[in-house]
Motif scaffolding. Structure first.
Motif, PDB file in Angstrom:
ATOM      1  N   SER A   1     -38.491  59.809 -55.877  1.00  0.00           N
ATOM      2  CA  SER A   1     -39.539  59.066 -55.170  1.00  0.00           C
ATOM      3  C   SER A   1     -40.190  58.040 -56.093  1.00  0.00           C
ATOM      4  O   SER A   1     -40.397  56.887 -55.717  1.00  0.00           O
TER       5      SER A   1
ATOM      6  N   ALA B   1     -39.511  53.877 -56.059  1.00  0.00           N
ATOM      7  CA  ALA B   1     -40.700  53.072 -55.780  1.00  0.00           C
ATOM      8  C   ALA B   1     -40.882  51.938 -56.772  1.00  0.00           C
ATOM      9  O   ALA B   1     -41.557  50.940 -56.468  1.00  0.00           O
TER      10      ALA B   1
ATOM     11  N   LYS C   1     -43.175  56.268 -50.688  1.00  0.00           N
ATOM     12  CA  LYS C   1     -41.732  56.430 -50.817  1.00  0.00           C
ATOM     13  C   LYS C   1     -41.304  57.854 -50.452  1.00  0.00           C
ATOM     14  O   LYS C   1     -40.306  58.061 -49.758  1.00  0.00           O
TER      15      LYS C   1
END
Length: 403
Positions: free
Chosen positions: A111, A115, A272
């Motif tokens: 994540s 991002a 995200k």
């Protein structure tokens, strides 16, 4: 001791790949032992101890209520994390707003990575490297750039700051994954080491994803320094990832969390992680964390670290006395040994494949270190009752290194 770290649990048929997975995935799992030897699980990084009873109590208490519908994390969940971080790591000022759920540390890594970087970009990692990092980073299309750790004259693994800086610059890297304590080398970084690393990252405008899942597993008096604590810049540059799973053997329940102080970083990572619509907490996982992060959990972890320190000390002393040519840097954290067999193999005309298979044949289910970028290495889990560790080393002595 108050808690049980000596009984040998029979994990067969209890959903444990550590034992039931042997021989099922050639090239990844160890082979099953030859007839006459039982398996001693020393590969996958989970523990062969019963966990602290308050976890089961918390789960059973919740299971007594017959509804398991939609829910939100309770204040007790966030309070437990804030209290744990305060007591164990000296973290002050942590609030629920700084904490976010992650299905797993590796999910949190991805994540954060997705991002702030695009597929094809370079990502800096130290080597030897945790295989989970290798798989998740490459599976998502990123290019790993390794900065090798080096052993000093005392055999202690150290970061090469000049190499880190050069590779960040040469590859135009702006995201790095930092492992603290380090898996598989077992280093518990000192404050000055983290400060120096964070200065390198700052000078190269580099986001730091700090995996601190091993932060509770500390050996022989070593102390964990949270990456975010070493400076104000580190606090605002770092996505830190934690979990009770490694500490309390809860990987099968799933549940990690991030700590992100910088609102911009936090918003990006949270956005995200929400995109898949799979990053949602399990209600029993929440109660397991609350049960783990009680005062009884603190007491249990203190005893665990004492037991693991004894296991590590026994193993390193045994290797030094009985296995000439096998090198190991004594871990300061985690419960893993990373054995360098280069000299032993050269002296005896053997390959690391031979050593690995010879151990498997007699039930020592250790793990191929080449997956972790150790060219002639084996990774070995010592989170077992001491009697099992002693038996494993006796077999290695008789059937492998001094056969």
């Amino acid at each position: 001791m108050k808690y049980d770290f000596t009984s040998i649990m029979d994990r067969r048929g209890k959903d444990a790949i550590a034992v039931d997975g042997l021989g099922t995935s050639p090239g990844f799992t160890p082979d099953a032992p030859k007839p006459g030897f039982d398996a001693i699980p020393m590969w996958v990084a989970d523990m062969n101890f019963p966990t602290v009873p308050t976890i089961q109590q918390a789960i059973l208490e919740r299971v007594q209520h017959p509804a398991f519908g939609y829910f939100q994390p309770t204040p007790a969940y966030y309070d437990a994390i804030c209290r744990w971080q305060q007591v164990r790591n000296g973290v002050s000022g942590l609030s629920a707003a700084d904490i976010g759920y992650e299905n797993g540390v590796l999910g949190g890594v991805i994540s954060a990575l997705t991002a702030f970087a695009a597929p094809g970009d370079g990502v800096l990692l130290h080597s030897p490297t945790y295989i989970g990092f290798t798989n998740c980073v490459t599976n998502n299309g990123y290019r790993i750039v390794h900065s090798p750790l080096v052993r000093d004259e005392a055999g202690v693994w150290r970061m090469d700051y000049e190499d880190m800086d050069a590779k960040l610059k040469a590859n135009k890297i702006h995201v790095a994954i930092f492992c603290s304590p380090h898996n598989p080398c077992g280093r518990v970084w000192e404050r000055w080491e983290i400060e120096k690393a964070m200065e390198v990252y700052r000078a190269n405008d580099c986001l730091v994803i700090s995996d601190e899942i091993w932060s509770d597993i500390l050996l022989n008096g070593h102390r964990h320094i949270p990456t975010q604590s070493v400076s104000e810049d580190a606090r605002n540059r770092t996505v830190a990832l934690y979990a009770p799973s490694k500490t309390f053997n809860l990987a099968g329940l799933v549940g990690s969390y991030h700590i992100i102080y910088n609102p911009y970083l936090r918003d990006r990572v949270t956005a995200k992680s929400s995109k898949s619509h799979y990053n949602e907490m399990n209600v029993l996982s929440m109660h397991a964390l609350i049960g783990a992060y009680r005062p009884e959990g603190e007491e249990w972890v203190d005893e665990l670290c004492e037991v693991l320190s004894g296991n590590i000390n026994f193993a390193c002393d045994y290797i030094a006395a009985r296995f000439p040519g096998v090198q190991v840097s004594k871990p300061q954290g985690t419960y893993m040994l990373f054995l360098d067999c280069t000299q032993w193999c050269s002296r005896h005309g053997k390959t690391i494949d031979w050593v690995e298979k010879a151990g498997w044949d007699v039930g020592v289910a250790w793990q191929d270190g080449r997956m972790f970028h150790g060219p002639c290495a084996l990774r070995m889990n010592l989170a077992l009752p001491l009697s099992r560790v002693q038996e494993a080393f006796d077999r290695l002595d008789r059937y492998v290194f001094n056969a």
